[in-house]
Design a protein around this motif. Structure first.
Motif, PDB file in Angstrom:
ATOM      1  N   TYR A   1       0.832  -1.210   0.000  1.00  0.00           N
ATOM      2  CA  TYR A   1       0.000   0.000   0.000  1.00  0.00           C
ATOM      3  C   TYR A   1       0.864   1.256   0.000  1.00  0.00           C
TER       4      TYR A   1
ATOM      5  N   TYR B   1      -3.258  -7.597  -1.829  1.00  0.00           N
ATOM      6  CA  TYR B   1      -3.254  -6.237  -2.385  1.00  0.00           C
ATOM      7  C   TYR B   1      -3.565  -6.279  -3.896  1.00  0.00           C
ATOM      8  N   LYS B   2      -2.930  -7.207  -4.593  1.00  0.00           N
ATOM      9  CA  LYS B   2      -3.161  -7.326  -6.037  1.00  0.00           C
ATOM     10  C   LYS B   2      -4.602  -7.704  -6.345  1.00  0.00           C
TER      11      LYS B   2
ATOM     12  N   ASN C   1      -7.220  -6.981  -4.509  1.00  0.00           N
ATOM     13  CA  ASN C   1      -8.050  -5.809  -4.245  1.00  0.00           C
ATOM     14  C   ASN C   1      -7.939  -4.777  -5.373  1.00  0.00           C
ATOM     15  N   GLN C   2      -6.742  -4.673  -5.967  1.00  0.00           N
ATOM     16  CA  GLN C   2      -6.543  -3.741  -7.074  1.00  0.00           C
ATOM     17  C   GLN C   2      -7.305  -4.166  -8.314  1.00  0.00           C
ATOM     18  N   GLU C   3      -7.446  -5.478  -8.479  1.00  0.00           N
ATOM     19  CA  GLU C   3      -8.148  -6.008  -9.651  1.00  0.00           C
ATOM     20  C   GLU C   3      -9.667  -5.870  -9.527  1.00  0.00           C
TER      21      GLU C   3
END
Length: 249
Positions: free
Chosen positions: A162, A243-244, A246-248
């Motif tokens: 983040y 994290y990846k 959530n970004q997608e």
């Protein structure tokens, strides 16, 4: 026969001494600030929903109700947040989300050091037994009637996707050789004496408010029975993968 009885008595006394458990209660806050009176600048945090600002202010006001507990015997220690009831009981779940709920276990005999945390699952994270390389100074002060010495260290944390960087921590602790235990709060340990006070990066503040020797309501100290055991490298990968995802989305 008499010698045998004397040996048995000595062994019995030693077993009692080894089984003695000490409890230390800590509170936390922001060093040098009266948290009960903190008011957040609503203009400065205008992009944050007002209900979240109100929750943070409630969190600060409840600092005096939040306590952490360290228990230890000759070889093991366990540290966790104690149960508490906020002034607004309807906010207890939200309040708990702001508090450090990690639990810490250490065993000097087996050279184990583990903390438990919750992400998508419950994890028991193994960290190096000598997690901190302390520099001990000659500076002293009296805390709770004990002469304490200052020790400092530097620690690099796992990668935070983040912030796209690794956080650097600068813990400063005060420990007392008058209580010859290598334990401390929140994994801040490994010194020739019990840690009674600590700050991290000059902000987070932990201080002992009560010390109880030979407590009777704890039989023994055990490590975690639930949760998946992983390493710090594993944890870093889990955080990055989450994290990846959530970004997608």
């Amino acid at each position: 026969m008499r010698k045998k009885n004397i040996v048995i008595i000595i062994l019995f006394i030693c077993s009692i001494c080894n089984a003695q458990i000490t409890r230390i209660v800590y509170k936390n806050g922001i060093y040098g600030q009266n948290l009960d009176s903190i008011k957040l600048d609503k203009e400065k945090f205008k992009d944050i929903p007002q209900e979240k600002i109100a929750l943070l202010e409630l969190f600060f006001k409840n600092q005096s109700n939040i306590e952490f507990e360290l228990i230890y015997d000759k070889s093991s220690s366990f540290y966790q947040k104690k149960e508490f009831m906020p002034s607004d009981q309807n906010k207890i779940d939200e309040m708990n989300s702001l508090i450090d709920n990690k639990k810490y276990f250490k065993n000097n005999d087996s050279k184990e050091k583990i903390y438990q945390t919750t992400l998508d699952n419950l994890y028991n994270v193994i960290v190096p037994f000598e997690e901190y390389k302390w520099t001990i100074s000659n500076e002293t002060k009296i805390i709770n009637g004990y002469k304490c010495y200052k020790a400092t260290s530097i620690k690099e944390d796992i990668f935070n996707p983040y912030k796209q960087s690794k956080a650097i921590f600068y813990p400063e602790v005060w420990f007392t050789p008058e209580i010859p235990s290598s334990f401390g709060p929140q994994g801040l340990d490994g010194l020739p004496g019990l840690v009674l006070e600590a700050t991290v990066n000059g902000k987070k503040y932990l201080y002992a408010t009560k010390i109880e020797f030979n407590i009777k309501n704890v039989d023994k100290i055990e490590k975690f029975k639930k949760g998946k055991t992983i390493t710090s490298v594993d944890l870093e990968k889990i955080i990055i993968d989450n994290y990846k995802k959530n970004q997608e989305n």
